[in-house]
Design an enzyme around this catalytic site. Structure first.
Site, PDB file in Angstrom:
ATOM      1  CE  LYS A  75       6.571 -22.212  -9.784  1.00 23.01           C
ATOM      2  NZ  LYS A  75       7.282 -21.328  -8.889  1.00 23.01           N
ATOM      3  CB  CYS A  76      -0.162 -23.533  -6.043  1.00 19.21           C
ATOM      4  SG  CYS A  76      -1.838 -23.622  -5.425  1.00 19.21           S
ATOM      5  N   PRO A  77      -0.905 -26.810  -6.592  1.00 16.24           N
ATOM      6  CG  PRO A  77      -2.655 -28.407  -6.588  1.00 16.24           C
ATOM      7  CD  PRO A  77      -1.711 -27.638  -7.512  1.00 16.24           C
ATOM      8  CG  ASP A 117       3.460 -22.119  -4.782  1.00 17.11           C
ATOM      9  OD1 ASP A 117       3.412 -21.066  -5.449  1.00 17.11           O
ATOM     10  OD2 ASP A 117       2.493 -22.868  -4.620  1.00 17.11           O
ATOM     11  CG  ASP A 137      -2.254 -22.228  -1.320  1.00 17.71           C
ATOM     12  OD1 ASP A 137      -3.211 -21.429  -1.260  1.00 17.71           O
ATOM     13  OD2 ASP A 137      -1.699 -22.550  -2.382  1.00 17.71           O
TER      14      ASP A 137
END
Length: 74
Positions: A12-14, A39, A45
Site C-alpha cells: 500500500k501507498c507509499p 495499490d 504516484d
C-alpha cells in the site's frame, strides 16, 4: 529491451514508490524496470515519481488487479 521485473503487488501507498525509488537507485542509467502494483494510488504516484525524479515512464498499463509500469532510469 529487457526490463527487470519488480513485483510490488500487495503493498500500500507509499511503499510502491519508496521501493521503486530505492531499487532504481541501484540500477545504471538507461536501465528499464517493469513494476507491478495492486495499490490503486500507484496509478497516480508512480507517474508523479517518474516526473519528479526525471525518469522516463515508457508505458502504463491497467491490469486485472492494479497497474504495470515500464520505467527507464535517467
Amino acid at each position: 529491451m529487457s526490463a527487470m521485473s519488480y513485483d510490488l503487488r500487495g503493498l500500500k501507498c507509499p511503499l510502491p514508490v519508496i521501493k521503486t525509488r530505492k531499487k532504481m537507485s541501484s540500477l545504471p542509467s538507461g536501465a528499464t524496470i517493469r513494476v507491478e502494483t495492486t495499490d490503486p494510488l500507484a496509478g497516480i504516484d508512480i507517474p508523479h515519481f517518474c516526473n519528479e525524479d526525471g525518469h522516463e515512464l515508457i508505458e502504463t498499463e491497467r491490469t486485472e488487479s492494479g497497474h504495470r509500469f515500464l520505467i527507464r532510469k535517467r
